[in-house]
Design a protein around this motif. Structure first.
Motif, PDB file in Angstrom:
ATOM      1  N   MET A 238       1.075  -1.078   0.362  1.00  0.00           N
ATOM      2  CA  MET A 238       0.181   0.270  -0.155  1.00  0.00           C
ATOM      3  C   MET A 238       1.061   1.174   0.057  1.00  0.00           C
ATOM      4  N   GLU A 239       0.080   2.285  -0.614  1.00  0.00           N
ATOM      5  CA  GLU A 239       1.207   3.992   0.002  1.00  0.00           C
ATOM      6  C   GLU A 239       0.976   4.049   0.881  1.00  0.00           C
ATOM      7  N   ILE A 240       1.787   4.392   1.937  1.00  0.00           N
ATOM      8  CA  ILE A 240       2.119   5.166   3.013  1.00  0.00           C
ATOM      9  C   ILE A 240       2.084   5.925   3.264  1.00  0.00           C
ATOM     10  N   VAL A 241       1.120   7.379   4.127  1.00  0.00           N
ATOM     11  CA  VAL A 241       1.548   8.618   3.851  1.00  0.00           C
ATOM     12  C   VAL A 241       2.508   8.963   5.366  1.00  0.00           C
ATOM     13  N   ILE A 242       3.332  10.178   5.482  1.00  0.00           N
ATOM     14  CA  ILE A 242       4.178  10.445   7.066  1.00  0.00           C
ATOM     15  C   ILE A 242       4.661  11.666   6.616  1.00  0.00           C
ATOM     16  N   PRO A 243       4.878  12.194   7.495  1.00  0.00           N
ATOM     17  CA  PRO A 243       4.935  13.214   8.376  1.00  0.00           C
ATOM     18  C   PRO A 243       7.356  13.388   8.302  1.00  0.00           C
ATOM     19  N   PHE A 244       7.134  14.534   8.355  1.00  0.00           N
ATOM     20  CA  PHE A 244       8.325  14.739   7.051  1.00  0.00           C
ATOM     21  C   PHE A 244       9.379  14.460   8.669  1.00  0.00           C
TER      22      PHE A 244
END
Length: 380
Positions: A238-244
């Motif tokens: 899956m695509e995963i969104v994470i904070p920088f």
């Protein structure tokens, strides 16, 4: 239920053929999903015709020819900030400059999918992270969604489902997330040989939980475990969104390592407007992506962040400064300067920045384009 947990945000998607062609044990259902990376020449948007898809087309995963760097040591994500030469055996899909956007509002596309696609295509968008609305165990606006998928496919645009809420790491929230995951998966099963979702993406953001400051390590462990279970439910990566700033916290290397087996690509929320800051933050992630064979998408903000997110994106440097700010007795009196984190109201500047950095970031093989949050596409 989860539609209301985080400003109506949600994340789902995972590319079918792109998803795991090299794995003969990959889920046969997902292997039959549409590979929208191999697009036909766009058909005029005014003439939406259902398209049957030839699933026997080969996937183009061309080997990147680079000088031999097989002896180069792996680098931690906090290290090298300049393009590095990938290993000789590094394989990435044929490079294209993706430009994605999140879309959280059903009203932008349910009334007129044609108009919606026309608007985003005029902005150069070729990927949509689309929140789906699920009630009573079924996807709402399903007929409109099918129409949207057909039109998007004809115009060379991928649609990726997006799900996300901090509560997904908790037992009850995770169960709900898995149920939604399965409903979307079943929708894809019914769309074999027809235009469908290109994958699934999760934007969970566990640091929004009220007890995050007291249980950071535990909460990130729960986050990684939730991603594992959702990936298993989906049947693939899956695509995963994470904070920088994830690279700056305790146990960051272990946290990233825990989700690597389930991650198709990382969407890094680099919510800054200054060229040098965007470059410096992104370069670390792109270098790490090259070293660890992961695709990286750089996300920029074009709207107003929720109040809960303000403290995590209001400073100019690192997470250590965020924590220092949180412990400052006078921090509540400080005013957030949104011009440092969002291009809101300055769309031309946003696209100028993207155009300038696309050429620079293309030096990294891991670079997979930009994503925009808060792009205005309201219906007329």
């Amino acid at each position: 239920m989860l539609n209301n947990l985080k400003n109506t945000r949600t994340n789902l998607y995972d590319t079918a053929f792109q998803h795991d062609l090299s794995n003969p044990k990959s889920n046969p259902v997902l292997s039959a999903m549409v590979n929208t990376t191999q697009m036909i020449e766009p058909i005029p948007i005014s003439d939406p015709v259902p398209v049957m898809i030839d699933q026997n087309q080969p996937s183009s995963l061309d080997k990147v020819t680079q000088p031999d760097s097989s002896n180069d040591p792996k680098q931690g994500i906090e290290q090298s900030t300049h393009p590095v030469t990938p290993m000789d055996n590094l394989t990435f899909p044929e490079k294209k400059r993706n430009l994605a956007m999140w879309n959280w509002e059903a009203t932008t596309w349910t009334n007129s999918p044609n108009q919606f696609i026309t608007k985003i295509k005029s902005k150069g968008i070729n990927q949509i992270y689309l929140q789906l609305f699920i009630e009573n165990q079924q996807i709402e606006y399903e007929e409109q969604l099918i129409n949207l998928l057909d039109i998007a496919f004809q115009n060379g645009i991928e649609i990726i489902a997006v799900e996300g809420a901090a509560e997904m790491i908790l037992e009850s929230g995770l169960q709900n997330a898995i149920e939604r995951n399965q409903i979307i998966k079943q929708f894809c099963q019914r769309r074999i040989n027809k235009p469908c979702l290109a994958g699934i993406q999760y934007d969970i953001e566990p640091y929004l939980l009220s007890d995050y400051d007291q249980n950071k390590d535990l909460i990130w462990q729960q986050w990684a475990q939730a991603i594992k279970k959702l990936s298993e439910s989906w049947g693939g990566k899956m695509e995963i969104v994470i904070p920088f700033w994830l690279k700056d916290i305790n146990q960051s290397k272990q946290i990233i390592q825990n989700i690597e087996p389930y991650s198709l690509k990382y969407i890094i929320m680099v919510y800054r407007t200054d060229y040098e800051l965007i470059y410096d933050i992104s370069a670390k992630w792109l270098s790490w992506g090259d070293d660890n064979l992961h695709k990286i998408v750089i996300a920029l903000e074009n709207g107003i962040l929720s109040e809960e997110l303000e403290k995590y994106y209001s400073l100019d440097q690192t997470y250590s400064e965020i924590e220092k700010e949180a412990n400052d007795e006078n921090s509540a009196d400080q005013i957030v300067d949104y011009s440092k984190i969002s291009f809101e109201g300055k769309e031309d500047e946003l696209f100028d920045m993207i155009n300038a950095l696309t050429e620079v970031f293309s030096s990294w093989s891991s670079f997979d384009g930009f994503a925009i949050n808060g792009l205005a596409v309201e219906e007329d």
